[in-house]
Write a protein that holds these residues in place. Sequence first.
Motif, PDB file in Angstrom:
ATOM      1  N   ALA A  82      46.425   6.693 -20.737  1.00  0.00           N
ATOM      2  CA  ALA A  82      47.177   6.421 -19.511  1.00  0.00           C
ATOM      3  C   ALA A  82      47.243   7.658 -18.634  1.00  0.00           C
ATOM      4  N   LEU A 110      46.499  -1.321 -16.612  1.00  0.00           N
ATOM      5  CA  LEU A 110      46.695  -0.207 -17.540  1.00  0.00           C
ATOM      6  C   LEU A 110      48.132  -0.173 -18.049  1.00  0.00           C
ATOM      7  N   GLY A 113      48.746  -3.080 -20.489  1.00  0.00           N
ATOM      8  CA  GLY A 113      48.175  -2.834 -21.802  1.00  0.00           C
ATOM      9  C   GLY A 113      48.990  -1.869 -22.622  1.00  0.00           C
ATOM     10  N   VAL A 114      49.488  -0.811 -21.992  1.00  0.00           N
ATOM     11  CA  VAL A 114      50.311   0.171 -22.702  1.00  0.00           C
ATOM     12  C   VAL A 114      51.616  -0.465 -23.192  1.00  0.00           C
ATOM     13  N   THR A 262      43.929  -1.723 -21.964  1.00  0.00           N
ATOM     14  CA  THR A 262      44.182  -0.305 -21.696  1.00  0.00           C
ATOM     15  C   THR A 262      42.891   0.480 -21.591  1.00  0.00           C
TER      16      THR A 262
END
Length: 307
Positions: A82, A110, A113-114, A262
């Motif tokens: 990230a 992103l 996904g994190v 991610t």
Amino acid sequence: MLVAYLSAFACAVCYGVGSILQSIGARRTATTAGALDPRLLVRLAVQVPYLVGMGLDLVGWVLSLVAVRSLPLFAVQAILVASVGVTAVLARIFLRVRLDRAQAAALVVLGLGVVLLAATAAPGKPRPVGSTAAVLIALGILPTALGCFWAGRALSEGRAVLALGGLSGLAFGGTALCARALEADHTLVEVVADPLSWALLIYGVVGMVAFAAALQRGSVTIAMAGQATAETVVPAIIGLTLLGDHARSGSGGIATTGFVLTVLAAAWLAAHSRVEPDAVTTPPPSDAVGSAVQTDPTPDPTPAERC
């Protein structure tokens, strides 16, 4: 567990800021003939932006070691990539680099996904590895270092940036793997004698030199694209197969989705973001400016020619 998550997210911030500063310092240093020259770090030591970036990376690296002691590698490494998003956001704020809709969408993916990974990763200690596995992990330094030498000498500049970035990601992923595999209950003497301890340090040096060589040869975003992919995927696979890393019960599919989102979003964002160090480095030398403003390179005629 909260400390581990906070450490991972703080590490991502340190890496994102540090990458921009390192790229500025690396582009101010003359390119070396080889890709893996330890003397490169000595030359970079006089560049203040690079030193500050390295300091942030060192802090982030320590934070990542704290995180991998309690969380599976697939979650920690995915959170670390990230930093690509951090770099893009900082470029938007401080360098006035515009983000188009596709890049903004990639940032959202992103972040999603994190969040999925953070919610599904099962905390816990890793499965103990035998001496044979520990030696094999340590020996991974050799192909990584040799690959850096080859990439710097045999590939064109554009391909070398991506390859060196990916190899630096493998090296940094190796440090995380070594930290995760080290036995927490070892005494100081046992830790010093463990090959994983020495491998962790050597992996770190190889990763720093390879990433610096990549930054010298091209865009920080391309280097980070290769680094983010290799640093995430390879350690995650080894952690799942060798160290017993796993997601929470019944959430394997969600964790897999978060991991894929991610990695893909980070790699795409790194490859398509426009964060060029030339925009913030020193202006071109005076001789370059002079050559740019000269409009007629033809020399003045001699007196005989005038006649």
